[in-house]
Design an enzyme around this catalytic site. Structure first.
Site, short mmCIF file in Angstrom:
data_model
loop_
_atom_site.label_atom_id
_atom_site.label_comp_id
_atom_site.label_asym_id
_atom_site.label_seq_id
_atom_site.Cartn_x
_atom_site.Cartn_y
_atom_site.Cartn_z
N TYR A 180 0.80 -1.23 0.00
CA TYR A 180 0.00 0.00 0.00
C TYR A 180 0.83 1.29 0.00
O TYR A 180 0.79 2.05 -0.96
CB TYR A 180 -0.96 -0.02 1.20
CG TYR A 180 -1.90 -1.20 1.13
CD1 TYR A 180 -2.89 -1.26 0.15
CD2 TYR A 180 -1.77 -2.29 1.99
CE1 TYR A 180 -3.73 -2.36 0.04
CE2 TYR A 180 -2.60 -3.39 1.89
CZ TYR A 180 -3.59 -3.42 0.90
OH TYR A 180 -4.40 -4.51 0.79
N PRO B 9 -11.16 -0.64 -3.00
CA PRO B 9 -12.33 -1.39 -3.43
C PRO B 9 -13.63 -0.60 -3.23
O PRO B 9 -13.68 0.35 -2.44
CB PRO B 9 -12.34 -2.61 -2.50
CG PRO B 9 -11.02 -2.59 -1.80
CD PRO B 9 -10.59 -1.16 -1.76
N HIS C 259 -7.64 1.10 1.08
CA HIS C 259 -7.36 -0.26 1.52
C HIS C 259 -6.27 -0.40 2.58
O HIS C 259 -6.21 -1.40 3.30
CB HIS C 259 -6.96 -1.08 0.28
CG HIS C 259 -7.32 -2.52 0.33
ND1 HIS C 259 -7.29 -3.26 1.48
CD2 HIS C 259 -7.70 -3.38 -0.64
CE1 HIS C 259 -7.64 -4.51 1.21
NE2 HIS C 259 -7.90 -4.60 -0.07
N SER D 223 -11.04 -12.56 -5.02
CA SER D 223 -11.25 -12.48 -3.58
C SER D 223 -12.70 -12.77 -3.24
O SER D 223 -13.61 -12.30 -3.94
CB SER D 223 -10.87 -11.06 -3.16
OG SER D 223 -11.16 -10.82 -1.84
N1 COA Z 1 -18.86 -30.06 1.94
C1 COA Z 1 -19.87 -29.37 2.47
N2 COA Z 1 -19.73 -28.10 2.94
C2 COA Z 1 -18.52 -27.54 2.86
C3 COA Z 1 -17.42 -28.22 2.30
C4 COA Z 1 -17.62 -29.54 1.84
N3 COA Z 1 -16.63 -30.25 1.32
N4 COA Z 1 -16.34 -27.42 2.38
C5 COA Z 1 -16.75 -26.28 2.94
N5 COA Z 1 -18.05 -26.36 3.25
C6 COA Z 1 -18.88 -25.32 3.91
C7 COA Z 1 -18.12 -24.70 5.06
O1 COA Z 1 -18.31 -25.45 6.24
C8 COA Z 1 -18.77 -23.34 5.15
O2 COA Z 1 -20.01 -23.45 5.82
P1 COA Z 1 -20.83 -22.19 6.42
O3 COA Z 1 -21.49 -21.52 5.25
O4 COA Z 1 -21.79 -22.83 7.32
O5 COA Z 1 -19.83 -21.34 7.10
C9 COA Z 1 -19.08 -22.99 3.70
O6 COA Z 1 -19.13 -24.26 3.03
C10 COA Z 1 -18.05 -22.11 3.05
O7 COA Z 1 -16.77 -22.72 3.05
P2 COA Z 1 -15.76 -22.54 1.84
O8 COA Z 1 -16.52 -22.21 0.62
O9 COA Z 1 -14.86 -23.73 1.78
O10 COA Z 1 -14.92 -21.28 2.17
P3 COA Z 1 -14.64 -20.43 3.48
O11 COA Z 1 -15.87 -19.79 3.97
O12 COA Z 1 -13.85 -21.27 4.42
O13 COA Z 1 -13.74 -19.29 2.86
C11 COA Z 1 -11.75 -18.16 2.26
C12 COA Z 1 -12.52 -19.49 2.24
C13 COA Z 1 -10.43 -18.32 1.58
C14 COA Z 1 -12.56 -17.09 1.54
C15 COA Z 1 -11.55 -17.78 3.76
O14 COA Z 1 -10.72 -18.72 4.40
C16 COA Z 1 -10.89 -16.45 3.95
O15 COA Z 1 -9.69 -16.36 4.10
N6 COA Z 1 -11.69 -15.35 3.96
C17 COA Z 1 -11.21 -14.00 4.03
C18 COA Z 1 -10.81 -13.52 2.66
C19 COA Z 1 -10.51 -12.07 2.67
O16 COA Z 1 -9.90 -11.55 3.58
N7 COA Z 1 -10.97 -11.38 1.61
C20 COA Z 1 -10.88 -9.98 1.51
C21 COA Z 1 -9.53 -9.48 1.27
S1 COA Z 1 -9.58 -7.73 1.35
C1 HC5 Z 2 -15.02 -4.88 -0.24
C2 HC5 Z 2 -14.21 -5.99 -0.79
C3 HC5 Z 2 -12.77 -5.70 -0.81
C4 HC5 Z 2 -11.89 -6.81 -1.28
C5 HC5 Z 2 -10.51 -6.34 -1.42
C6 HC5 Z 2 -9.46 -7.39 -1.61
O1 HC5 Z 2 -9.74 -8.52 -1.83
O2 HC5 Z 2 -8.20 -6.98 -1.55
C7 HC5 Z 2 -7.13 -7.91 -1.62
C8 HC5 Z 2 -6.32 -7.77 -0.35
C9 HC5 Z 2 -5.30 -8.79 -0.14
O3 HC5 Z 2 -4.34 -8.51 0.58
O4 HC5 Z 2 -5.41 -9.89 -0.64
C10 HC5 Z 2 -6.28 -7.56 -2.81
N1 HC5 Z 2 -6.84 -7.80 -4.13
C11 HC5 Z 2 -7.87 -6.84 -4.48
C12 HC5 Z 2 -5.73 -7.64 -5.08
C13 HC5 Z 2 -7.38 -9.17 -4.28
#
Ligand code: COA
Ligand code: HC5
Length: 626
Positions: free
Chosen positions: A107, A120, A343, A554
């Site tokens: 950043y 975003p 961000h 993402s």
């Molecule tokens: N069979 C049945 N259900 C399953 C399954 C399977 N094999 N695998 C997963 N599921 C279920 C999970 O239990 C979960 O249930 P819930 O809806 O009751 O919580 C649901 O399906 C979703 O799981 P899944 O799709 O595997 O993903 P997740 O929710 O664990 O998410 C990430 C994965 C990578 C998105 C998460 O770990 C993460 O890091 N999130 C943050 C991302 C982030 O920061 N984004 C923004 C950046 S700015």
């Molecule tokens: C409101 C939704 C914002 C999502 C933003 C996001 O996913 O940012 C990522 C941050 C990171 O460290 O992975 C970066 N990305 C946009 C490049 C996926």
């Protein structure tokens, strides 16, 4: 359960006074101290996994070359071991060995404009007001809802979040309000006024490119009510009817170096400096936008996504923002609403949690009508525009308008199914979506590409993100097989399931701090810090290919039916953000018009088809009951 206070037990948050300054050590600190620190993954493990990650995206020849570099780097007593020891020492001395480096690299030292390239946007469902009264009433409720959330932050009554059964770091919640990015000649900084002797008590309101300081607390520390805020917003509206003002906020859309120069020039004037400080200190910004040009329902959401990301250009609402402000809510007269956020201080999930709370809040009926105590006129923030500043504004306008023209964005509401279908097939929904993206990309381009998916590192103290590399050996095998007529359907199903399983395993490894990207970055930065020459491993073509994320994706799950969006990471790539709901999935896909090889609508089309084909494949070949 480890929670500050469970939501149901908490006193209604609007009855609690904001704590100023926050008293530490409190529950928050105790929770934070209980979190594990981010590990430094073992060197040999990262090297093995790096080679594996390269397999689907580089040629055999490149891979052979890289294997030799890796062998040299990882050998006993080699450069890798020395840098690894440096990292391990760093990890012992700090709360988080990565977080400062990440903040700078991702950043503060990133010089492209925050607009489109970093900040975003979130599109909310269209609100059903049609006029100014409705707009201001909604904005007032939204402000009250956001202040209600702030009270929970200030009083440390926000419930701790969990991922995979583990409590998460809550630090980002303390960074999203009362903060702002400030441009610097080589590196920006972020200021935060949430705590300290005089925590912020005002918000910034922007209308017709004019900025106002609106105090949102009474003298007894209680927040203003919706009715009171509404009246204040009306006053602001009525004193900012002129539409010919210089769009000073446009300056914040510029390349960071140009903006840093312009910023120093701008704040030489005392009035300007005071106005800029007021914006920087404010809790958040509310942008009261002019209606966006009417478009058909088909393209409406895509159009609003663009409005959230860049404001539509200098003739529309881009001057109605201060893009360095961490949190800006946007409420337009025609009912289109959302937000844009800077961000650096936070990932999407805390922002979306705040938004979910605010949206629930706006749905509550208004019960109490407070007696109308006369409130002072909100302060207009004045700017003296010198010819130099005018010139900077003109240059920023030009650049911005080029960026606006260049952004290709398509919102797709995939309504055939949501998380429930993959779950019913015992497949991880996120993995299913990621494999579909691999299939869509492969069908368009005939090869796999370096693919980034954000993984949360918030299980660790001050954790941000690592990368899930969604293009894997298994995903490539599946996408190659899918359209191969010589391949048995049953084999395709097997390959699909294996690809999804590989993705889920990578995810588990990433959220536990064992992915490769931040470790590789750490090794590289350690070399720079130690003033040794950059190891060849990082000057290699394979490394460049691996870091050129043509797919930057993402998942950000929200309770509200909103669409999150951001720009591509590379000039010839796609940004793909999705919010999977139970029965549908909201996608926003971005690309650049200046790249002849990408097309957001086409990618959306291929993605829809990939998701449907994968469902059909699974449904036509039911799992045996054994
Ligand atoms: N069979 C049945 N259900 C399953 C399954 C399977 N094999 N695998 C997963 N599921 C279920 C999970 O239990 C979960 O249930 P819930 O809806 O009751 O919580 C649901 O399906 C979703 O799981 P899944 O799709 O595997 O993903 P997740 O929710 O664990 O998410 C990430 C994965 C990578 C998105 C998460 O770990 C993460 O890091 N999130 C943050 C991302 C982030 O920061 N984004 C923004 C950046 S700015
Ligand atoms: C409101 C939704 C914002 C999502 C933003 C996001 O996913 O940012 C990522 C941050 C990171 O460290 O992975 C970066 N990305 C946009 C490049 C996926």
């Amino acid at each position: 359960m480890l929670a500050f206070v469970a939501r149901s037990m908490a006193k209604p948050s609007h009855l609690l006074k904001p704590l100023a300054p926050r008293k530490l050590p409190g529950r928050y600190l105790a929770h934070q101290e209980g979190l594990p620190t981010l590990p430094v993954p073992p060197l040999q493990q990262t090297m093995d996994r790096y080679l594996l990650a390269l397999q689907p995206i580089v040629s055999e020849e490149e891979l052979t070359h890289t294997r030799a570099l890796v062998e040299d780097f990882r050998k006993p007593g080699g450069v890798g071991e020395r840098l690894q020891k440096g990292l391990e020492r760093r990890a012992k001395k700090r709360e988080n060995w990565l977080s400062d480096w990440w903040l700078k690299t991702a950043y503060l030292e990133y010089r492209l404009p925050v607009v489109v390239h970093s900040s975003p946007g979130v599109v909310l469902p269209k609100q059903d007001f049609q006029d100014r009264q409705g707009q201001l009433r909604f904005a007032a409720k939204l402000i009250e809802g956001a202040l209600d959330f702030k009270t929970m932050i200030d009083n440390e009554t926000l419930p701790v979040e969990y991922l995979g059964g583990k409590p998460l770091c809550m630090n980002q919640y303390y960074q999203i309000l009362s903060s702002c990015r400030i441009p610097g000649p080589k590196r920006d900084s972020v200021v935060n006024y949430a705590t300290g002797k005089k925590p912020s008590t005002h918000i910034t309101v922007v209308h017709n490119f004019q900025f106002f300081e609106l105090d949102v607390y009474c003298s007894d520390g209680s927040p203003l009510t919706t009715d009171q805020i509404f009246i204040q917003l009306e006053k602001i509206w009525n004193t900012s009817l002129q539409t010919n003002k210089e769009p000073i906020g446009i300056l914040t859309t510029n390349h960071r170096n140009s903006w840093a120069k312009a910023y120093n020039n701008l704040i030489k004037d005392k009035t300007n400096k005071e106005s800029v400080r007021s914006i920087e200190k404010s809790i958040f910004t509310i942008c009261l936008d002019a209606p966006i040009p009417r478009v058909s329902d088909d393209v409406y959401r895509s159009r609003v996504a663009a409005q959230m990301l860049h404001g539509g250009g200098s003739r529309w609402n881009s001057g109605n923002r201060w893009f360095d402000k961490t949190l800006q809510f946007i409420v337009a007269e025609d009912g289109s609403c959302g937000l844009v956020y800077e961000h650096a201080p936070s990932e999407g999930p805390p922002i979306v949690a705040l938004l979910d709370h605010v949206i629930e809040y706006t749905k509550k009926p208004e019960l109490v009508r407070s007696p109308m105590i006369p409130l002072p006129m909100p302060k207009k923030l004045r700017f003296n525009i010198t010819p130099d500043i005018k010139n900077d504004i003109e240059k920023a306008k030009q650049n911005l308008n080029i960026m606006v023209q260049d952004l290709d964005i398509k919102v797709m509401v995939f309504h055939h199914f949501g998380k429930n279908f993959p779950k019913s097939e015992k497949v991880s929904p996120d993995a299913f979506i990621q494999v579909a993206l691999q299939l869509a990309y492969f069908r368009m381009y005939g090869n796999a590409c370096a693919t980034y998916e954000s993984a949360s590192l918030r299980m660790f103290r001050l954790g941000r993100t690592d990368t899930i590399r969604s293009a894997s050996v298994d995903s490539l095998k599946f996408v190659q097989a899918m359209d191969n007529p010589g391949q048995q359907e049953q084999e395709k199903v097997e390959l699909l399931r294996r690809a999804a399983q590989a993705h889920r395993s990578y995810t588990d490894m990433a959220i536990k701090g064992n992915a490769i990207d931040r470790h590789l970055l750490g090794l590289k930065l350690q070399a720079i810090e130690d003033l040794v020459s950059i190891p060849e491993l990082f000057m290699d073509t394979s490394y460049a290919v691996a870091m050129h994320f043509n797919l930057s994706t993402s998942q950000v799950a929200a309770k509200t039916d909103c669409v999150m969006c951001y720009g591509p990471a590379v000039p010839d790539g796609y940004g793909v953000c999705y919010n999977p709901m139970a029965e549908h999935i909201n996608f926003a896909i971005s690309a650049f018009n200046s790249c002849g090889d990408t097309n957001a609508a086409q990618m959306a089309h291929y993605l829809e088809k990939a998701l449907l084909d994968m469902r059909l494949l699974l449904q036509s070949n039911p799992r045996s009951k054994l």
